[in-house]
Design a protein around this motif. Structure first.
Motif, PDB file in Angstrom:
ATOM      1  N   THR A  89      15.836 118.395   8.917  1.00 35.72           N
ATOM      2  CA  THR A  89      16.089 117.126   9.609  1.00 35.72           C
ATOM      3  C   THR A  89      17.192 117.292  10.638  1.00 35.72           C
ATOM      4  O   THR A  89      17.073 116.832  11.785  1.00 35.72           O
ATOM      5  N   LEU A  90      18.281 117.961  10.255  1.00 40.20           N
ATOM      6  CA  LEU A  90      19.382 118.191  11.192  1.00 40.20           C
ATOM      7  C   LEU A  90      18.941 119.083  12.353  1.00 40.20           C
ATOM      8  O   LEU A  90      19.331 118.864  13.503  1.00 40.20           O
ATOM      9  N   ALA A  91      18.126 120.091  12.055  1.00 42.29           N
ATOM     10  CA  ALA A  91      17.613 120.958  13.123  1.00 42.29           C
ATOM     11  C   ALA A  91      16.776 120.157  14.109  1.00 42.29           C
ATOM     12  O   ALA A  91      16.863 120.356  15.332  1.00 42.29           O
ATOM     13  N   ASN A  92      15.966 119.230  13.591  1.00 38.59           N
ATOM     14  CA  ASN A  92      15.152 118.393  14.476  1.00 38.59           C
ATOM     15  C   ASN A  92      16.017 117.459  15.309  1.00 38.59           C
ATOM     16  O   ASN A  92      15.719 117.190  16.484  1.00 38.59           O
ATOM     17  N   MET A  93      17.110 116.967  14.729  1.00 32.76           N
ATOM     18  CA  MET A  93      18.023 116.120  15.496  1.00 32.76           C
ATOM     19  C   MET A  93      18.694 116.917  16.605  1.00 32.76           C
ATOM     20  O   MET A  93      18.903 116.405  17.716  1.00 32.76           O
ATOM     21  N   GLN A  94      19.025 118.168  16.330  1.00 32.43           N
ATOM     22  CA  GLN A  94      19.586 119.014  17.384  1.00 32.43           C
ATOM     23  C   GLN A  94      18.568 119.229  18.500  1.00 32.43           C
ATOM     24  O   GLN A  94      18.928 119.285  19.684  1.00 32.43           O
ATOM     25  N   GLU A  95      17.294 119.343  18.127  1.00 31.39           N
ATOM     26  CA  GLU A  95      16.258 119.498  19.145  1.00 31.39           C
ATOM     27  C   GLU A  95      16.144 118.231  19.996  1.00 31.39           C
ATOM     28  O   GLU A  95      15.944 118.309  21.216  1.00 31.39           O
ATOM     29  N   LEU A  96      16.301 117.051  19.380  1.00 30.98           N
ATOM     30  CA  LEU A  96      16.338 115.813  20.154  1.00 30.98           C
ATOM     31  C   LEU A  96      17.434 115.866  21.206  1.00 30.98           C
ATOM     32  O   LEU A  96      17.234 115.455  22.359  1.00 30.98           O
ATOM     33  N   ARG A  97      18.599 116.348  20.803  1.00 29.98           N
ATOM     34  CA  ARG A  97      19.719 116.429  21.739  1.00 29.98           C
ATOM     35  C   ARG A  97      19.396 117.377  22.883  1.00 29.98           C
ATOM     36  O   ARG A  97      19.671 117.065  24.049  1.00 29.98           O
ATOM     37  N   ARG A  98      18.815 118.524  22.580  1.00 31.42           N
ATOM     38  CA  ARG A  98      18.478 119.484  23.635  1.00 31.42           C
ATOM     39  C   ARG A  98      17.484 118.881  24.616  1.00 31.42           C
ATOM     40  O   ARG A  98      17.618 119.035  25.841  1.00 31.42           O
ATOM     41  N   ILE A  99      16.470 118.173  24.088  1.00 22.73           N
ATOM     42  CA  ILE A  99      15.473 117.554  24.961  1.00 22.73           C
ATOM     43  C   ILE A  99      16.129 116.521  25.874  1.00 22.73           C
ATOM     44  O   ILE A  99      15.882 116.498  27.087  1.00 22.73           O
ATOM     45  N   SER A 114       9.106 114.818  10.533  1.00 20.99           N
ATOM     46  CA  SER A 114      10.345 115.487  10.960  1.00 20.99           C
ATOM     47  C   SER A 114      11.577 114.928  10.264  1.00 20.99           C
ATOM     48  O   SER A 114      12.692 115.391  10.520  1.00 20.99           O
ATOM     49  N   LEU A 115      11.393 113.924   9.409  1.00 23.03           N
ATOM     50  CA  LEU A 115      12.501 113.288   8.690  1.00 23.03           C
ATOM     51  C   LEU A 115      12.259 113.380   7.193  1.00 23.03           C
ATOM     52  O   LEU A 115      11.120 113.329   6.737  1.00 23.03           O
ATOM     53  N   GLY A 116      13.328 113.465   6.438  1.00 17.12           N
ATOM     54  CA  GLY A 116      13.195 113.509   4.988  1.00 17.12           C
ATOM     55  C   GLY A 116      12.913 114.920   4.506  1.00 17.12           C
ATOM     56  O   GLY A 116      12.789 115.869   5.281  1.00 17.12           O
ATOM     57  N   GLY A 117      12.799 115.064   3.195  1.00 20.43           N
ATOM     58  CA  GLY A 117      12.595 116.404   2.666  1.00 20.43           C
ATOM     59  C   GLY A 117      13.857 117.227   2.811  1.00 20.43           C
ATOM     60  O   GLY A 117      14.949 116.793   2.445  1.00 20.43           O
ATOM     61  N   ARG A 118      13.743 118.392   3.390  1.00 21.61           N
ATOM     62  CA  ARG A 118      14.889 119.286   3.546  1.00 21.61           C
ATOM     63  C   ARG A 118      15.856 118.764   4.612  1.00 21.61           C
ATOM     64  O   ARG A 118      15.476 118.577   5.774  1.00 21.61           O
ATOM     65  N   LEU A 119      17.101 118.544   4.212  1.00 23.69           N
ATOM     66  CA  LEU A 119      18.101 118.016   5.129  1.00 23.69           C
ATOM     67  C   LEU A 119      18.365 118.971   6.274  1.00 23.69           C
ATOM     68  O   LEU A 119      18.597 118.551   7.414  1.00 23.69           O
ATOM     69  N   ALA A 138      13.458 105.483  13.085  1.00 19.80           N
ATOM     70  CA  ALA A 138      13.264 106.147  14.365  1.00 19.80           C
ATOM     71  C   ALA A 138      14.614 106.682  14.801  1.00 19.80           C
ATOM     72  O   ALA A 138      15.652 106.058  14.568  1.00 19.80           O
ATOM     73  N   ILE A 139      14.611 107.858  15.400  1.00 17.19           N
ATOM     74  CA  ILE A 139      15.846 108.479  15.893  1.00 17.19           C
ATOM     75  C   ILE A 139      15.588 109.029  17.289  1.00 17.19           C
ATOM     76  O   ILE A 139      14.531 109.626  17.544  1.00 17.19           O
ATOM     77  N   THR A 140      16.545 108.848  18.176  1.00 14.66           N
ATOM     78  CA  THR A 140      16.492 109.495  19.476  1.00 14.66           C
ATOM     79  C   THR A 140      17.877 109.962  19.859  1.00 14.66           C
ATOM     80  O   THR A 140      18.879 109.539  19.271  1.00 14.66           O
ATOM     81  N   ALA A 141      17.934 110.832  20.839  1.00 11.21           N
ATOM     82  CA  ALA A 141      19.202 111.230  21.446  1.00 11.21           C
ATOM     83  C   ALA A 141      19.249 110.634  22.849  1.00 11.21           C
ATOM     84  O   ALA A 141      18.247 110.661  23.578  1.00 11.21           O
ATOM     85  N   LEU A 142      20.393 110.079  23.195  1.00 11.96           N
ATOM     86  CA  LEU A 142      20.596 109.454  24.505  1.00 11.96           C
ATOM     87  C   LEU A 142      21.677 110.227  25.239  1.00 11.96           C
ATOM     88  O   LEU A 142      22.816 110.308  24.778  1.00 11.96           O
ATOM     89  N   ALA A 143      21.313 110.834  26.367  1.00 14.72           N
ATOM     90  CA  ALA A 143      22.260 111.631  27.144  1.00 14.72           C
ATOM     91  C   ALA A 143      22.969 110.773  28.177  1.00 14.72           C
ATOM     92  O   ALA A 143      22.476 109.709  28.581  1.00 14.72           O
ATOM     93  N   GLY A 144      24.146 111.224  28.602  1.00  9.09           N
ATOM     94  CA  GLY A 144      24.960 110.488  29.557  1.00  9.09           C
ATOM     95  C   GLY A 144      24.212 110.131  30.830  1.00  9.09           C
ATOM     96  O   GLY A 144      23.400 110.906  31.335  1.00  9.09           O
ATOM     97  N   GLY A 145      24.480 108.907  31.327  1.00  5.27           N
ATOM     98  CA  GLY A 145      23.823 108.434  32.534  1.00  5.27           C
ATOM     99  C   GLY A 145      22.529 107.702  32.276  1.00  5.27           C
ATOM    100  O   GLY A 145      21.828 107.317  33.222  1.00  5.27           O
ATOM    101  N   ASN A 146      22.203 107.467  30.997  1.00  9.78           N
ATOM    102  CA  ASN A 146      20.941 106.829  30.640  1.00  9.78           C
ATOM    103  C   ASN A 146      21.173 105.573  29.806  1.00  9.78           C
ATOM    104  O   ASN A 146      22.249 105.366  29.246  1.00  9.78           O
ATOM    105  N   THR A 147      20.117 104.755  29.715  1.00  7.85           N
ATOM    106  CA  THR A 147      20.149 103.519  28.943  1.00  7.85           C
ATOM    107  C   THR A 147      18.928 103.454  28.040  1.00  7.85           C
ATOM    108  O   THR A 147      17.811 103.776  28.472  1.00  7.85           O
ATOM    109  N   LEU A 148      19.137 103.062  26.792  1.00  4.60           N
ATOM    110  CA  LEU A 148      18.051 102.805  25.849  1.00  4.60           C
ATOM    111  C   LEU A 148      17.942 101.303  25.674  1.00  4.60           C
ATOM    112  O   LEU A 148      18.926 100.645  25.314  1.00  4.60           O
ATOM    113  N   THR A 149      16.771 100.723  25.930  1.00  3.88           N
ATOM    114  CA  THR A 149      16.594  99.283  25.844  1.00  3.88           C
ATOM    115  C   THR A 149      15.704  98.917  24.661  1.00  3.88           C
ATOM    116  O   THR A 149      14.850  99.706  24.237  1.00  3.88           O
ATOM    117  N   PHE A 150      15.904  97.711  24.156  1.00  6.15           N
ATOM    118  CA  PHE A 150      15.107  97.168  23.063  1.00  6.15           C
ATOM    119  C   PHE A 150      14.629  95.780  23.468  1.00  6.15           C
ATOM    120  O   PHE A 150      15.421  94.973  23.962  1.00  6.15           O
TER     121      PHE A 150
END
Length: 217
Positions: free
Chosen positions: A102-112, A94-99, A127-139
């Motif tokens: 890639t942008l369309a897939n990132m928009q889909e991350l946001r929708r999810i 889902s990354l690389g190749g046609r930009l 790795a890429i993710t979308a983080l919506a308000g009210g949430n926390t991403l931990t490492f």
């Protein structure tokens, strides 16, 4: 442990495919079928308009869509999985190749993310993710390399970055200024929290680790 959906797209893969667990759903989105077959990985269904693959598969469950449509094959694969009850997705190829894809897939991350699901894109060492308000991403402790945070919209409020080289408390990021680019892990546990809006977060992590996050977090 939660079941996940792994979708292989037709873009450059350049990443391992995690071993599926019982109950996981594996979808080949159009040309992604060739990558799964090359790796001898079982798949549950194929889906797409098959313009990338060049032919319509003749075995297994096959869902065919017209070439002229509003959604990408990756988007259609996510929607098919969601209709079957899946809320957690790992998007490969889902990354690389046609930009534009890639942008369309990132928009889909946001929708999810904004719909309450969780998803990671992985490939080309990123790795890429979308983080919506009210949430926390931990490492966990021990992470290395850079991590970048971008506003996925006009404005993201209440952004708090902990455990990174550059910390932030209750900050604001905007869609026209890349303030969060090229932060870095310090080896300590880290987290990114957001009160309102949506963020894109980019870093380096193995696909096996990403799949484990989706199953266990």
């Amino acid at each position: 442990m939660k079941n996940i959906c792994i979708i292989m797209g037709a873009g450059p893969a350049q990443s391992t495919v995690p071993k599926p667990a019982a109950g996981d759903l594996i979808i080949a989105a159009d040309g992604g079928l060739q990558e799964l077959e090359r790796r001898n990985i079982r798949w549950d269904l194929t889906l797409g308009d098959y313009d990338s693959l060049g032919f319509v598969p003749d075995r297994g469950e096959v869902i065919r869509h017209p070439v002229e449509k509003d959604e990408t094959d990756m988007q259609l694969a996510v929607r098919e999985a969601a209709a079957r009850g899946y809320e957690r997705f790992l998007l490969l190829g889902s990354l690389g190749g046609r930009l534009d894809h890639t942008l369309a897939n990132m928009q889909e991350l946001r929708r999810i993310a904004e719909s309450g699901g969780r998803a990671f894109m992985a490939g080309e060492g990123q790795a890429i993710t979308a983080l919506a308000g009210g949430n926390t991403l931990t490492f966990p402790a021990g992470m290395q390399g850079t991590v970048s945070v971008f506003c996925a919209g006009d404005r993201a409020e209440g952004v708090t970055l902990q455990g990174l080289q550059y910390t932030l408390t209750d900050g604001i990021l905007t869609g026209d200024t890349p303030t969060g680019v090229s932060n870095a892990f310090t080896g300590a546990p880290a987290s990114i929290t957001l009160r309102r809006g949506t963020l894109w977060v980019l870093w380096t992590e193995s696909t096996e680790s990403l799949a484990a996050r989706l199953r266990n977090d």
